[in-house]
Write an enzyme that holds these catalytic residues in place. Structure first.
Site, PDB file in Angstrom:
ATOM      1  N   SER A   1      41.134  43.983  46.836  1.00  0.00           N
ATOM      2  CA  SER A   1      41.290  42.902  46.485  1.00  0.00           C
ATOM      3  C   SER A   1      42.725  41.954  48.193  1.00  0.00           C
ATOM      4  O   SER A   1      43.398  43.023  48.302  1.00  0.00           O
ATOM      5  CB  SER A   1      41.810  42.884  45.233  1.00  0.00           C
ATOM      6  OG  SER A   1      42.889  41.198  45.081  1.00  0.00           O
TER       7      SER A   1
ATOM      8  N   TYR B   1      41.167  36.063  49.388  1.00  0.00           N
ATOM      9  CA  TYR B   1      41.313  34.496  48.067  1.00  0.00           C
ATOM     10  C   TYR B   1      41.812  33.652  50.029  1.00  0.00           C
ATOM     11  O   TYR B   1      42.726  34.472  51.343  1.00  0.00           O
ATOM     12  CB  TYR B   1      42.540  35.183  47.735  1.00  0.00           C
ATOM     13  CG  TYR B   1      42.512  35.709  46.243  1.00  0.00           C
ATOM     14  CD1 TYR B   1      41.211  34.683  45.714  1.00  0.00           C
ATOM     15  CD2 TYR B   1      42.896  36.062  46.121  1.00  0.00           C
ATOM     16  CE1 TYR B   1      41.515  35.072  44.335  1.00  0.00           C
ATOM     17  CE2 TYR B   1      42.433  36.745  44.627  1.00  0.00           C
ATOM     18  CZ  TYR B   1      42.037  36.318  43.927  1.00  0.00           C
ATOM     19  OH  TYR B   1      41.131  36.916  43.006  1.00  0.00           O
TER      20      TYR B   1
ATOM     21  N   THR C   1      36.790  34.975  47.064  1.00  0.00           N
ATOM     22  CA  THR C   1      36.559  34.374  45.496  1.00  0.00           C
ATOM     23  C   THR C   1      36.419  32.890  45.615  1.00  0.00           C
ATOM     24  O   THR C   1      37.232  32.906  46.223  1.00  0.00           O
ATOM     25  CB  THR C   1      37.451  35.779  45.334  1.00  0.00           C
ATOM     26  OG1 THR C   1      37.323  36.761  45.214  1.00  0.00           O
ATOM     27  CG2 THR C   1      37.879  35.244  43.524  1.00  0.00           C
TER      28      THR C   1
ATOM     29  N   LYS D   1      31.673  35.210  45.789  1.00  0.00           N
ATOM     30  CA  LYS D   1      32.120  35.648  44.774  1.00  0.00           C
ATOM     31  C   LYS D   1      32.756  34.846  43.129  1.00  0.00           C
ATOM     32  O   LYS D   1      33.755  33.818  43.628  1.00  0.00           O
ATOM     33  CB  LYS D   1      33.264  36.807  44.261  1.00  0.00           C
ATOM     34  CG  LYS D   1      33.117  37.474  43.109  1.00  0.00           C
ATOM     35  CD  LYS D   1      34.127  38.663  42.686  1.00  0.00           C
ATOM     36  CE  LYS D   1      34.680  39.667  41.643  1.00  0.00           C
ATOM     37  NZ  LYS D   1      36.150  38.464  41.617  1.00  0.00           N
TER      38      LYS D   1
ATOM     39  N   HIS E   1      35.159  36.316  36.368  1.00  0.00           N
ATOM     40  CA  HIS E   1      36.296  36.720  36.633  1.00  0.00           C
ATOM     41  C   HIS E   1      36.700  37.687  36.207  1.00  0.00           C
ATOM     42  O   HIS E   1      38.447  37.490  35.351  1.00  0.00           O
ATOM     43  CB  HIS E   1      37.245  35.245  37.573  1.00  0.00           C
ATOM     44  CG  HIS E   1      38.473  36.123  38.320  1.00  0.00           C
ATOM     45  ND1 HIS E   1      38.304  35.484  39.625  1.00  0.00           N
ATOM     46  CD2 HIS E   1      39.457  36.651  38.255  1.00  0.00           C
ATOM     47  CE1 HIS E   1      39.206  36.242  40.428  1.00  0.00           C
ATOM     48  NE2 HIS E   1      39.902  36.923  39.405  1.00  0.00           N
TER      49      HIS E   1
END
Ligand code: GLV
Length: 405
Positions: free
Chosen positions: A110, A133, A159, A255, A279
């Site tokens: 992540s 992100y 994402t 995603k 999520h």
């Protein structure tokens, strides 16, 4: 028999993690947003799907091996990107990446990880995927993409369902922060969880490794919600997929898709794959479960791209159901985090082993020998399950709802 060998299910692993991980980090992983109804639905809807038992078929030479995003994998399972993974146990991202590499499945790091891209690359043997992100500081995002490229991450997971944070009440009540603040409550917690504290003292990795030292004016990084509110780019839209793809130069998987229209848009804007996801029930509380959203998305785009699913996957039976409904792989988040909390790298290895064994025997009991042949014919369509397009109530699932591809 070791402590972890006695753990037989993902739920037992969760109970074990609860005993070892400080409450604020255990709760961070276990939370859904607001009423947590979507979080619960993710698990509950898997349970409503019935498998079709077949007998008297040769079960020799079974294989779970397949390929996802052009990569050979030992089974159709991958580790989802999860924030603060290195707070479930010290160096958590490195340990999870290693366990995934040994099990032959992808690990996704992540953006909001504790160990940095470079840390994980230097300490694991197999290329891992990177999750992005998008933040307001485009220069930082460009550098982040370049760092993922330099670390030879073969796939970028973009994402798109978290530019604004769904409220998780537990995080507010617990005062979640990374690194944790040394309040009397936290000191009391770690006195009861000394192994976690001891290991954490032995690592330097206690804050957001991809961000600290890489961005000017980081602001209040200790609080994930404050950071998100200040830094995440609210203008993110489909047109951004193009420059991100261009900068990365490899496959970009979108995603956070829960709607067939969004799946089509993702594809039209260049997505190389789609993760059907809400999520983990942590964003739009009241949205449908990921598994109930999957069939319509597979029907919309499944012949043009690979579709994966995450949310509520807690057993090999769940993985088989996802594959039968058209997913190329099921992603696990909390399941591996509980493994980390319960036993670090060995805990994640144990979770993956539990899933592999359950998936193998479940596939056999469905009368299949090759995971690549599993499909809607392995489901009992006379069962009950939320009908596609309906609200979440349980109604009979018509055969026509699940098209054979
Ligand atoms: C971050 O991805 C979160 O859901 O907290």
């Amino acid at each position: 028999m070791s402590r972890l060998d006695k753990v037989l299910t993902v739920d037992e692993m969760k109970a074990c993690a609860r005993r070892r991980v400080p409450k604020q980090f255990f709760d961070y992983a276990d939370s859904g947003s607001w009423t947590e109804s979507t979080y619960r639905a993710n698990r509950a809807d898997f349970e409503k799907i019935l498998l079709r038992q077949r007998i008297a078929r040769s079960l020799e030479d079974r294989s779970l091996a397949t390929a996802i995003a052009g990569q050979d994998v030992a089974m159709p399972v991958a580790l989802s990107p999860t924030g603060l993974t290195g707070m479930q146990c010290a160096d958590g991202e490195i340990k999870a990446a290693r366990a995934a590499a040994s099990a032959g499945v992808p690990f996704t790091l992540s953006t909001m990880s504790i160990c940095s891209i470079e840390d994980v690359a230097a300490n694991s043997s197999r290329p891992f995927w990177f999750q992005l992100y998008v933040m307001r500081d485009r220069k930082f995002i460009e550098r982040l993409i370049d760092r993922a490229k330099a670390a030879k991450c073969p796939v970028l997971v973009l994402t798109m369902d978290l530019q604004i944070l769904g409220q998780r009440h537990k995080d507010i009540r617990n005062g979640l922060s990374a690194p944790p603040k040394f309040t009397p409550r936290f000191l009391f917690e770690i006195a009861r969880k000394p192994q976690w504290a001891f290991e954490m003292l032995g690592t330097k990795r206690r804050s957001f490794g991809n961000i600290v030292g890489h961005v000017d004016n980081a602001g209040d990084l200790a609080s994930l919600s404050a950071w998100t509110a200040n830094q995440f780019d609210l203008t993110l839209n489909w047109k951004d997929v193009a420059w991100i793809k261009n900068r990365f130069g490899g496959p970009v998987i979108v995603k956070g898709v829960l709607d067939p229209e969004d799946a089509k848009l993702a594809l039209a804007h260049g997505a190389d794959g789609i993760i059907v996801s809400n999520h983990g029930g942590r964003q739009l509380d009241g949205a449908r479960s990921s598994i109930s959203a999957l069939p319509a998305i597979v029907e919309a785009v499944g012949d043009k791209t690979e579709v994966y699913v995450d949310g509520g996957v807690a057993s090999g039976q769940d993985v088989l159901k996802a594959i039968a409904l058209g997913a190329k792989a099921a992603f696990i988040g909390r399941a591996f985090l509980w493994g980390l909390g319960a036993g670090g790298e060995a805990g994640v290895a144990r979770v993956l082993d539990i899933l592999r064994r359950e998936l193998d025997v479940t596939m056999a009991l469905c009368g299949e020998r090759d995971i690549r042949k599993v499909g809607p014919h392995n489901l009992d369509l006379g069962g009950t399950w939320p009908r596609i397009g309906s609200m979440r109530e349980t109604t009979p699932l018509a055969a026509a709802d699940i098209r054979t591809r």
